[in-house]
Write a protein that holds these residues in place. Sequence first.
Motif, mmCIF file in Angstrom:
data_model
loop_
_atom_site.group_PDB
_atom_site.id
_atom_site.type_symbol
_atom_site.label_atom_id
_atom_site.label_comp_id
_atom_site.label_asym_id
_atom_site.label_seq_id
_atom_site.Cartn_x
_atom_site.Cartn_y
_atom_site.Cartn_z
ATOM 1 N N GLY A 254 1.657 17.816 22.533
ATOM 2 C CA GLY A 254 0.864 18.922 22.016
ATOM 3 C C GLY A 254 1.128 19.243 20.565
ATOM 4 N N GLY A 255 2.191 18.684 20.028
ATOM 5 C CA GLY A 255 2.554 18.948 18.639
ATOM 6 C C GLY A 255 1.817 18.055 17.663
ATOM 7 N N SER A 256 2.203 18.162 16.399
ATOM 8 C CA SER A 256 1.532 17.419 15.324
ATOM 9 C C SER A 256 2.557 16.737 14.433
ATOM 10 C CB SER A 256 0.680 18.366 14.467
ATOM 11 O OG SER A 256 -0.335 18.979 15.212
ATOM 12 N N LEU A 257 2.143 15.626 13.883
ATOM 13 C CA LEU A 257 2.916 14.908 12.876
ATOM 14 C C LEU A 257 1.950 14.368 11.835
ATOM 15 C CD1 LEU A 257 5.470 12.779 14.952
ATOM 16 C CD2 LEU A 257 6.047 14.666 13.414
ATOM 17 N N ARG A 258 2.458 14.173 10.632
ATOM 18 C CA ARG A 258 1.644 13.577 9.574
ATOM 19 C C ARG A 258 2.393 12.398 8.979
ATOM 20 N NH1 ARG A 258 0.219 15.585 3.504
ATOM 21 N NH2 ARG A 258 -1.950 14.846 3.368
ATOM 22 N N LEU A 259 1.773 11.234 9.047
ATOM 23 C CA LEU A 259 2.338 10.024 8.466
ATOM 24 C C LEU A 259 1.745 9.801 7.079
ATOM 25 C CD1 LEU A 259 2.169 7.562 11.501
ATOM 26 C CD2 LEU A 259 3.939 9.244 10.943
ATOM 27 N N SER A 260 2.588 9.252 6.192
ATOM 28 C CA SER A 260 2.134 8.903 4.842
ATOM 29 C C SER A 260 2.531 7.474 4.545
ATOM 30 C CB SER A 260 2.762 9.825 3.798
ATOM 31 O OG SER A 260 2.415 11.164 4.017
ATOM 32 N N CYS A 261 1.756 6.822 3.713
ATOM 33 C CA CYS A 261 2.056 5.448 3.300
ATOM 34 C C CYS A 261 1.615 5.292 1.849
ATOM 35 C CB CYS A 261 1.334 4.454 4.190
ATOM 36 S SG CYS A 261 1.465 2.728 3.648
ATOM 37 N N VAL A 262 2.578 4.938 1.001
ATOM 38 C CA VAL A 262 2.298 4.754 -0.418
ATOM 39 C C VAL A 262 2.370 3.275 -0.754
ATOM 40 C CG1 VAL A 262 2.980 5.335 -2.762
ATOM 41 C CG2 VAL A 262 3.305 6.996 -0.928
ATOM 42 N N ALA A 263 1.337 2.795 -1.409
ATOM 43 C CA ALA A 263 1.294 1.398 -1.840
ATOM 44 C C ALA A 263 1.624 1.311 -3.324
ATOM 45 C CB ALA A 263 -0.094 0.810 -1.591
ATOM 46 N N SER A 264 2.508 0.369 -3.669
ATOM 47 C CA SER A 264 2.880 0.191 -5.067
ATOM 48 C C SER A 264 2.839 -1.276 -5.438
ATOM 49 C CB SER A 264 4.269 0.774 -5.337
ATOM 50 O OG SER A 264 5.239 0.105 -4.568
ATOM 51 N N GLY A 265 2.687 -1.543 -6.734
ATOM 52 C CA GLY A 265 2.581 -2.908 -7.215
ATOM 53 C C GLY A 265 1.420 -3.017 -8.185
ATOM 54 N N ARG A 266 1.131 -4.224 -8.627
ATOM 55 C CA ARG A 266 0.059 -4.425 -9.601
ATOM 56 C C ARG A 266 -1.284 -4.510 -8.885
ATOM 57 N NH1 ARG A 266 2.536 -8.618 -14.128
ATOM 58 N NH2 ARG A 266 4.312 -7.319 -14.732
ATOM 59 N N ILE A 267 -1.656 -3.402 -8.314
ATOM 60 C CA ILE A 267 -2.863 -3.343 -7.499
ATOM 61 C C ILE A 267 -4.075 -3.140 -8.382
ATOM 62 C CG2 ILE A 267 -4.064 -2.113 -5.659
ATOM 63 C CD1 ILE A 267 -1.273 -1.270 -4.623
ATOM 64 N N SER A 268 -5.050 -4.020 -8.251
ATOM 65 C CA SER A 268 -6.294 -3.868 -8.997
ATOM 66 C C SER A 268 -7.271 -2.975 -8.238
ATOM 67 C CB SER A 268 -6.934 -5.234 -9.252
ATOM 68 O OG SER A 268 -6.081 -6.052 -10.022
ATOM 69 N N SER A 269 -7.348 -3.192 -6.955
ATOM 70 C CA SER A 269 -8.231 -2.369 -6.132
ATOM 71 C C SER A 269 -7.772 -2.448 -4.688
ATOM 72 C CB SER A 269 -9.689 -2.824 -6.251
ATOM 73 O OG SER A 269 -9.836 -4.140 -5.764
ATOM 74 N N ILE A 270 -8.089 -1.412 -3.929
ATOM 75 C CA ILE A 270 -7.797 -1.355 -2.492
ATOM 76 C C ILE A 270 -9.112 -1.263 -1.748
ATOM 77 C CG2 ILE A 270 -6.792 0.024 -0.647
ATOM 78 C CD1 ILE A 270 -4.547 0.786 -2.547
ATOM 79 N N THR A 271 -9.312 -2.152 -0.804
ATOM 80 C CA THR A 271 -10.549 -2.153 -0.037
ATOM 81 C C THR A 271 -10.404 -1.448 1.305
ATOM 82 O OG1 THR A 271 -9.950 -4.342 0.799
ATOM 83 C CG2 THR A 271 -11.402 -4.261 -1.111
ATOM 84 N N SER A 272 -9.221 -1.526 1.893
ATOM 85 C CA SER A 272 -9.036 -0.935 3.217
ATOM 86 C C SER A 272 -7.598 -0.466 3.374
ATOM 87 C CB SER A 272 -9.362 -1.966 4.306
ATOM 88 O OG SER A 272 -9.057 -1.469 5.588
ATOM 89 N N MET A 273 -7.461 0.686 4.018
ATOM 90 C CA MET A 273 -6.139 1.206 4.371
ATOM 91 C C MET A 273 -6.199 1.623 5.834
ATOM 92 S SD MET A 273 -5.353 3.523 0.976
ATOM 93 C CE MET A 273 -3.593 3.202 0.845
ATOM 94 N N GLY A 274 -5.107 1.412 6.535
ATOM 95 C CA GLY A 274 -5.171 1.748 7.946
ATOM 96 C C GLY A 274 -3.813 1.908 8.587
ATOM 97 N N TRP A 275 -3.857 2.345 9.821
ATOM 98 C CA TRP A 275 -2.660 2.527 10.637
ATOM 99 C C TRP A 275 -2.838 1.763 11.948
ATOM 100 C CZ3 TRP A 275 1.644 4.830 8.831
ATOM 101 C CH2 TRP A 275 1.510 5.632 7.689
ATOM 102 N N TYR A 276 -1.778 1.086 12.332
ATOM 103 C CA TYR A 276 -1.698 0.386 13.602
ATOM 104 C C TYR A 276 -0.443 0.863 14.306
ATOM 105 C CZ TYR A 276 -5.294 -2.719 11.741
ATOM 106 O OH TYR A 276 -6.466 -3.222 11.225
ATOM 107 N N ARG A 277 -0.366 0.618 15.600
ATOM 108 C CA ARG A 277 0.840 0.996 16.329
ATOM 109 C C ARG A 277 1.180 -0.047 17.375
ATOM 110 N NH1 ARG A 277 -1.487 6.320 19.605
ATOM 111 N NH2 ARG A 277 -2.791 5.175 21.120
ATOM 112 N N GLN A 278 2.460 -0.071 17.711
ATOM 113 C CA GLN A 278 2.939 -1.016 18.715
ATOM 114 C C GLN A 278 3.965 -0.324 19.596
ATOM 115 O OE1 GLN A 278 4.479 -4.708 17.137
ATOM 116 N NE2 GLN A 278 4.164 -5.758 19.085
#
Length: 119
Positions: free
Chosen positions: A15-39
Motif C-alpha cells: 500500500g505504500g509508495s516508492l520512487r525510483l530514479s535513474c541518471v544516465a551519464s556519458g557522451r550522450i548525443s540523444s536518448i530515444t527510450s528510457m524504461g524500467w524492467y524488473r526481475q
Amino acid sequence: QVHLVESGGGLMQAGGSLRLSCVASGRISSITSMGWYRQAPGEQRELVATIISGGTTNYADSVKGRFTISRDNAKNTVYLQMNSLKPEDTAVYYCNVQGVVTTTLFNSWGQGTQVTVSS
C-alpha cells in the motif's frame, strides 16, 4: 560509454509508495527510450514501463494505474513513481536507456535496485 546510476529502492509495506530514479551519464548525443524492467527471484526479467523521446508511455498491465514513468530530458533522468505497492512488486528493478553516442547506438542497463514489499 553510457553509465546508469539507479536509486530509490528499499523496503516498503503493501500500500505504500516508492520512487525510483535513474541518471544516465556519458557522451550522450540523444536518448530515444528510457524504461524500467524488473526481475523477481526465479523469474525472467520483465518490462515495467517505458517512455520514448516524444513522451509516449507504455506500461505492463500489472502496474497500470499504480506506477507512473516520467523523464527529465535536461538531466538525462528517468523516474518511476510506484504507488499502492503489492508484495508481488518485489523484485530487482533495472533501468534501461537507449540512444546515440556520437554516431553509435547504445543500449545500457543499470546495476539494479532492490524493491521489497511486505504484506
